[in-house]
Write a protein that holds these residues in place. Structure first.
Motif, PDB file in Angstrom:
ATOM      1  N   TYR A  65       0.889  -1.166   0.000  1.00 44.10           N
ATOM      2  CA  TYR A  65       0.000   0.000   0.000  1.00 44.10           C
ATOM      3  C   TYR A  65       0.924   1.211   0.000  1.00 44.10           C
ATOM      4  O   TYR A  65       1.484   1.538   1.042  1.00 44.10           O
ATOM      5  N   PRO A  97       2.404 -11.804  14.857  1.00 34.18           N
ATOM      6  CA  PRO A  97       1.947 -10.634  15.609  1.00 34.18           C
ATOM      7  C   PRO A  97       1.093  -9.724  14.734  1.00 34.18           C
ATOM      8  O   PRO A  97       1.055  -9.891  13.511  1.00 34.18           O
ATOM      9  N   SER A  98       0.443  -8.778  15.364  1.00 34.12           N
ATOM     10  CA  SER A  98      -0.379  -7.818  14.643  1.00 34.12           C
ATOM     11  C   SER A  98       0.493  -7.079  13.619  1.00 34.12           C
ATOM     12  O   SER A  98       1.621  -6.693  13.917  1.00 34.12           O
ATOM     13  N   GLY A  99      -0.017  -6.936  12.399  1.00 32.24           N
ATOM     14  CA  GLY A  99       0.723  -6.209  11.372  1.00 32.24           C
ATOM     15  C   GLY A  99       1.695  -7.070  10.580  1.00 32.24           C
ATOM     16  O   GLY A  99       2.455  -6.557   9.757  1.00 32.24           O
ATOM     17  N   SER A 100       1.684  -8.386  10.793  1.00 33.23           N
ATOM     18  CA  SER A 100       2.656  -9.239  10.088  1.00 33.23           C
ATOM     19  C   SER A 100       2.169  -9.675   8.705  1.00 33.23           C
ATOM     20  O   SER A 100       2.859 -10.416   8.013  1.00 33.23           O
ATOM     21  N   GLY A 101       0.954  -9.253   8.315  1.00 30.87           N
ATOM     22  CA  GLY A 101       0.495  -9.514   6.945  1.00 30.87           C
ATOM     23  C   GLY A 101      -0.452 -10.692   6.805  1.00 30.87           C
ATOM     24  O   GLY A 101      -0.786 -11.098   5.684  1.00 30.87           O
ATOM     25  N   LYS A 102      -0.938 -11.227   7.921  1.00 26.38           N
ATOM     26  CA  LYS A 102      -1.804 -12.416   7.882  1.00 26.38           C
ATOM     27  C   LYS A 102      -3.124 -12.124   7.177  1.00 26.38           C
ATOM     28  O   LYS A 102      -3.518 -12.841   6.256  1.00 26.38           O
ATOM     29  N   SER A 103      -3.824 -11.072   7.647  1.00 26.90           N
ATOM     30  CA  SER A 103      -5.151 -10.771   7.084  1.00 26.90           C
ATOM     31  C   SER A 103      -5.055 -10.391   5.617  1.00 26.90           C
ATOM     32  O   SER A 103      -5.903 -10.784   4.816  1.00 26.90           O
ATOM     33  N   THR A 104      -4.035  -9.632   5.284  1.00 29.83           N
ATOM     34  CA  THR A 104      -3.877  -9.226   3.884  1.00 29.83           C
ATOM     35  C   THR A 104      -3.682 -10.465   3.004  1.00 29.83           C
ATOM     36  O   THR A 104      -4.263 -10.558   1.915  1.00 29.83           O
ATOM     37  N   VAL A 131       4.091   1.177   2.131  1.00 27.35           N
ATOM     38  CA  VAL A 131       3.976   0.111   3.145  1.00 27.35           C
ATOM     39  C   VAL A 131       3.888  -1.263   2.465  1.00 27.35           C
ATOM     40  O   VAL A 131       3.019  -1.501   1.634  1.00 27.35           O
ATOM     41  N   ALA A 141       2.803  -4.786   3.007  1.00 26.82           N
ATOM     42  CA  ALA A 141       2.012  -5.584   3.947  1.00 26.82           C
ATOM     43  C   ALA A 141       2.400  -7.055   3.845  1.00 26.82           C
ATOM     44  O   ALA A 141       2.512  -7.757   4.843  1.00 26.82           O
TER      45      ALA A 141
HETATM   46  P1  ADP Z   1      -2.118  -8.744  10.399  1.00 26.15           P
HETATM   47  O1  ADP Z   1      -3.334  -9.394   9.853  1.00 26.15           O
HETATM   48  O2  ADP Z   1      -0.965  -9.701  10.553  1.00 26.15           O
HETATM   49  O3  ADP Z   1      -2.367  -7.973  11.660  1.00 26.15           O
HETATM   50  P2  ADP Z   1      -2.336  -7.003   8.112  1.00 26.15           P
HETATM   51  O4  ADP Z   1      -2.294  -7.902   6.954  1.00 26.15           O
HETATM   52  O5  ADP Z   1      -3.664  -6.506   8.562  1.00 26.15           O
HETATM   53  O6  ADP Z   1      -1.569  -7.683   9.333  1.00 26.15           O
HETATM   54  O7  ADP Z   1      -1.430  -5.728   7.834  1.00 26.15           O
HETATM   55  C1  ADP Z   1      -0.071  -5.796   7.448  1.00 26.15           C
HETATM   56  C2  ADP Z   1       0.479  -4.403   7.269  1.00 26.15           C
HETATM   57  O8  ADP Z   1      -0.159  -3.757   6.172  1.00 26.15           O
HETATM   58  C3  ADP Z   1       0.284  -3.488   8.469  1.00 26.15           C
HETATM   59  O9  ADP Z   1       1.421  -2.702   8.613  1.00 26.15           O
HETATM   60  C4  ADP Z   1      -0.913  -2.679   8.084  1.00 26.15           C
HETATM   61  O10 ADP Z   1      -0.878  -1.430   8.705  1.00 26.15           O
HETATM   62  C5  ADP Z   1      -0.748  -2.553   6.568  1.00 26.15           C
HETATM   63  N1  ADP Z   1      -2.066  -2.419   5.884  1.00 26.15           N
HETATM   64  C6  ADP Z   1      -3.036  -3.361   5.848  1.00 26.15           C
HETATM   65  N2  ADP Z   1      -4.088  -2.919   5.129  1.00 26.15           N
HETATM   66  C7  ADP Z   1      -3.776  -1.677   4.702  1.00 26.15           C
HETATM   67  C8  ADP Z   1      -4.442  -0.686   3.915  1.00 26.15           C
HETATM   68  N3  ADP Z   1      -5.668  -0.894   3.407  1.00 26.15           N
HETATM   69  N4  ADP Z   1      -3.794   0.480   3.678  1.00 26.15           N
HETATM   70  C9  ADP Z   1      -2.551   0.699   4.184  1.00 26.15           C
HETATM   71  N5  ADP Z   1      -1.868  -0.186   4.928  1.00 26.15           N
HETATM   72  C10 ADP Z   1      -2.463  -1.361   5.187  1.00 26.15           C
END
Ligand code: ADP
Length: 375
Positions: free
Chosen positions: A31, A55-62, A34, A36
């Motif tokens: 993004y 951990p939070s922010g490691s890219g799992k959900s993305t 950033v 992800a």
């Molecule tokens: P997790 O699920 O492991 O907590 P995410 O996949 O949600 O991690 O996010 C990974 C990284 O990408 C984080 O740094 C998050 O801030 C960034 N990120 C996720 N979605 C967006 C978005 N729509 N715009 C900008 N940054 C994003």
């Protein structure tokens, strides 16, 4: 799943359908500046329960959202059963999805919520009713069809969300922190239920969680993620017993980290000087003599012993001072100080037979060479 208009043919009556295989090849998502997800490659086998843990922010959900089709990869490919799905809209991927916040429609009954994806697929009413009641049975909520979501507990709402995600018989179910909003006891019960459901359905599950206990309990294999990349992939016992680096060792369970200097190599064993004593670590690594390394030992693998105890396996031993002792129900947690100054945590199962150690007491500890990990 939203906006599923494709009237794909639903599989036949039998509940077990073959799970989808999912391959990620160098998958990445940025993004702006950033990153992800930074080049993830992995294969999920048909019928596997795979967990993305980190951990939070490691890219799992993305990563999960890219598999579902709600996010588009910046680079790389996603193949389901060998065919790329990157250009395919979410509704055509025929994937079930469960989110943390249930996402049920409040104005629809439980049966209408569960039947929603079927209605979108143009499934006739009688067939819909049959599939809904079958799904309610699968999540152990028979007879709840006429209630509204607000009349259910959090755990029951999440079961309804699961029923809605599987009612159209997808071959792949994606779960994004599905138990995150529930309290500990309920979460543990539902973890076991999700495993049962997985075994019963035979389809592929990909779960996202930041909870290591949940990952260890539920998964066939765990993908540990850190800063958008894969840190380690393995079965729960591999990840726990043989973490490949310090990040994984620290993230999965608790670990003691001790600085050491390599002073010799025996067959399959590294000999090192640690806190003034000689210790051995079983490892496939071949560090140079004189190399500074870190030894990792799980707190529950350390044991108090008397000085002359004998063991059936090769062990390391060390003399320590007890600097803190905390009774925590099923276990006692001790903070220990080694003679070289390092701190260690030892966890001991409590029993009327086990003497509790006092703060300030000098004690001998041992642990198996096989439980000594070099990272
Ligand atoms: P997790 O699920 O492991 O907590 P995410 O996949 O949600 O991690 O996010 C990974 C990284 O990408 C984080 O740094 C998050 O801030 C960034 N990120 C996720 N979605 C967006 C978005 N729509 N715009 C900008 N940054 C994003």
């Amino acid at each position: 799943m939203e906006r599923v208009i494709d009237p794909s043919v639903l599989p036949q009556d039998d509940r077990r359908i073959r799970g989808a295989s999912v391959s990620l090849s160098n998958l990445g998502k940025s993004y702006g500046s950033v990153t992800a997800v930074a080049g993830v490659s992995l294969d999920t086998r048909s019928g596997e329960f795979l967990t993305l843990l980190g951990p939070s922010g490691s890219g799992k959900s993305t990563t999960l959202m890219m598999i579902a089709g709600f996010e588009t990869p910046t680079v790389g490919d996603i193949a389901i059963d060998g065919a790329s799905v990157v250009a395919m809209p979410p509704y055509r991927r025929n994937i079930g999805m469960v989110f943390q916040n249930y996402a049920l429609f409040p104005h629809l009954t439980v049966a209408e919520n569960i039947g929603f994806p079927l209605k979108q697929r143009g499934v006739p009413k009688a067939e819909r009713a049959r599939l809904v009641s079958e799904a309610l049975e699968l999540v152990h909520l028979p007879g709840y069809g006429d209630r509204y979501p607000r009349q259910l507990s959090g755990g029951q709402q999440q079961r309804v969300a699961v029923a809605r995600a599987i009612v159209f018989k997808p071959r792949l179910l994606l779960l994004d922190e599905p138990l995150g909003a529930l309290d500990k006891q309920l979460r543990e019960n539902l973890q076991l239920e999700m495993r049962r459901l997985h075994a019963e359905l035979g389809i592929t599950f990909i779960l996202v969680t930041h909870d290591q206990d949940e990952a260890l309990t539920m998964s066939d294999r765990i993908v540990v993620m850190n800063e958008g990349a894969v840190a380690q992939i393995g079965r729960p016992e591999d990840i726990y017993e043989r973490p490949c680096n310090r990040f994984v060792a620290a993230f999965i369970g608790q670990s003691n980290f001790l600085p050491a200097v390599v002073c010799g190599l025996e067959n399959g064993v590294v000999v090192a000087k640690c806190e003034g004593v000689t210790v051995r670590a079983a490892t496939s690594l071949r560090p140079a003599i004189g190399a500074e390394v870190t030894l990792t030992i799980r707190p529950e693998r350390l044991r108090f012993v008397d000085e002359f105890a004998e063991f059936g396996c090769p062990v390391n031993r060390m003399s320590v001072i007890v600097s803190e002792a905390v009774f925590a129900g099923e276990r006692c947690r001790y903070l220990l100080k080694a003679d070289g100054g390092a701190s260690m945590v030892l966890k001991e199962a409590t029993s009327a037979e086990v003497r509790r150690r006092a703060v300030g007491e000098r004690a001998e500890i041992v642990w198996a060479v096989a439980d000594t990990i070099l990272v």
